[in-house]
Design a protein around this motif. Structure first.
Motif, PDB file in Angstrom:
ATOM      1  N   LYS A 329       0.826  -1.202   0.000  1.00  0.00           N
ATOM      2  CA  LYS A 329       0.000   0.000   0.000  1.00  0.00           C
ATOM      3  C   LYS A 329       0.866   1.261   0.000  1.00  0.00           C
ATOM      4  CE  LYS A 329      -3.806   2.192   2.524  1.00  0.00           C
ATOM      5  NZ  LYS A 329      -4.723   2.167   1.368  1.00  0.00           N
ATOM      6  N   GLU A 332       2.416   1.752  -3.302  1.00  0.00           N
ATOM      7  CA  GLU A 332       1.427   1.819  -4.390  1.00  0.00           C
ATOM      8  C   GLU A 332       1.586   0.682  -5.408  1.00  0.00           C
ATOM      9  OE1 GLU A 332       1.349   5.696  -6.104  1.00  0.00           O
ATOM     10  OE2 GLU A 332       0.699   6.676  -4.251  1.00  0.00           O
ATOM     11  N   LYS A 334      -0.518  -1.645  -6.404  1.00  0.00           N
ATOM     12  CA  LYS A 334      -1.951  -1.883  -6.234  1.00  0.00           C
ATOM     13  C   LYS A 334      -2.362  -3.310  -6.610  1.00  0.00           C
ATOM     14  CE  LYS A 334      -3.195   2.970  -6.835  1.00  0.00           C
ATOM     15  NZ  LYS A 334      -3.354   3.155  -5.374  1.00  0.00           N
ATOM     16  N   GLU A 337      -1.159  -5.580  -3.924  1.00  0.00           N
ATOM     17  CA  GLU A 337      -1.958  -5.340  -2.709  1.00  0.00           C
ATOM     18  C   GLU A 337      -3.285  -6.078  -2.795  1.00  0.00           C
ATOM     19  OE1 GLU A 337      -4.085  -1.690  -0.221  1.00  0.00           O
ATOM     20  OE2 GLU A 337      -2.970  -1.267  -2.068  1.00  0.00           O
TER      21      GLU A 337
END
Length: 352
Positions: A329, A332, A334, A337
């Motif tokens: 997170k 970044e 994503k 994540e």
């Protein structure tokens, strides 16, 4: 200053002083005592629980158990070592419960046979007269201590036996006579000279009978330099450890490591050896969090390999997944994540 003000001043002073002195304690473990019917005595054990054991922000987890002999000597440094090696995101081992077993009659419990060795300074004296009770002691561990620990604490079905000197002798003897009692064995500078090298003969007999050592077991043996000891009556320790090494290495079925520690003597070798032993036994546990950003599937793949090697079910802990998710997170990543969110929900579903 009147008496009332004196009383108030003194009360405030005592209150502030007591608060200043009421420092928070650092607890490394707890003591438990159980009565052994097998040994007919009370046995004291010291228990260290992982840092996440009582963490209410994650689901209750189960942990491997390390049974540590000579607990009164080894417990304090060993539990710090396990916590250090299990710290995220650099964990080399899973968090473990450590059970330090305090001695009562050490020679009796840790030696496999009744010794007939005479004193080098007094031929009329038989050394180690109380020896030969290791079969009773391992029976106590398997039938009384382990069920006690498994009932009282959240344990995973993966356990280690760690011993030094006579404890190392005991660990190797247990490995040869009851290999299924533990998943991994650590023998630090084991006293394999015992009773005319009886365990050397037992090792040869094991190979002749079974052809190979049991699969998915680990054995780590350390050897101290012991340069000074070569001059005394017990100089055959080094030779017998080397002899054992030759027998084991000629049979390649075992996950085995022998490590010689230059400059370490019999009384100091356990500290560095236990560090290396843990890393050896759990080799493959550590994953590179930066690599997981590029290849999130790598995490479960690595744990699958470890599970196949050890014969136990290892999965990423919820606390480690939280660290991974925080890293993804904050940087970044994503897609990664999202991948690990799904993994966490699958492995650790929220209780409704």
């Amino acid at each position: 200053m009147n008496n009332w003000f004196k009383f108030l001043y003194l009360s405030l002073f005592l209150m502030l002083t007591s608060k200043a002195n009421a420092q928070e304690k650092v607890i490394v473990g707890e003591k438990q005592v159980l009565f052994s019917k097998i040994l007919n005595e009370n046995r004291e054990v010291w228990i260290h629980l992982p840092k996440t054991y009582d963490d209410t922000t994650i689901n209750p987890a189960k942990y491997p158990v390390i049974y540590l002999l000579d607990g009164e000597i080894n417990f304090e440094y060993y539990v710090g070592m396990t916590d250090f090696l299990a710290r995220t995101p650099y964990a080399d081992i899973p968090e473990c419960i450590v059970v330090g077993i305090k001695n009562t009659e050490r020679t009796r419990d840790l030696t496999p046979t009744k010794a007939q060795k005479k004193s080098p300074v007094n031929p009329n004296l038989t050394l180690f007269a109380d020896s030969g009770g290791s079969e009773n002691f391992i029976k106590f561990m398997q039938e009384e201590l382990k069920p006690f620990i498994n009932k009282k604490y959240r344990t995973q079905e993966y356990s280690l036996l760690v011993g030094h000197s006579f404890g190392g002798l005991f660990a190797i003897n247990t490995f040869l006579t009851h290999p299924d009692y533990f998943n991994a064995y650590v023998a630090n500078d084991p006293s394999l000279w015992w009773d005319n090298k009886v365990l050397i003969s037992k090792t040869k007999d094991y190979i002749e009978k079974h052809k190979k050592f049991p699969a998915k077991k680990s054995l780590f043996v350390s050897q101290a330099d012991n340069e000074e000891q070569q001059k005394n009556w017990n100089s055959d320790m080094t030779q017998t450890i080397e002899e054992f090494k030759g027998i084991v290495e000629s049979n390649g079925s075992l996950n085995y490591k022998h490590r010689f520690f230059e400059g370490e003597v019999h009384g100091t070798v356990s500290y560095p050896a236990n560090y290396e032993a843990l890393k050896f036994i759990f080799k493959g546990f550590r994953t590179d969090i930066k690599q997981l950003a590029k290849n999130p599937e790598l995490l479960e793949g690595e744990y699958k390999k470890l599970s196949e090697k050890t014969g136990a079910d290892f999965v990423p802990s919820e606390s480690y997944l939280n660290v991974v998710l925080k890293f993804m997170k904050s940087n970044e990543f994503k897609e990664s994540e999202t991948y690990f969110i799904h993994m966490k929900n699958r492995l650790y579903p929220k209780v409704k």
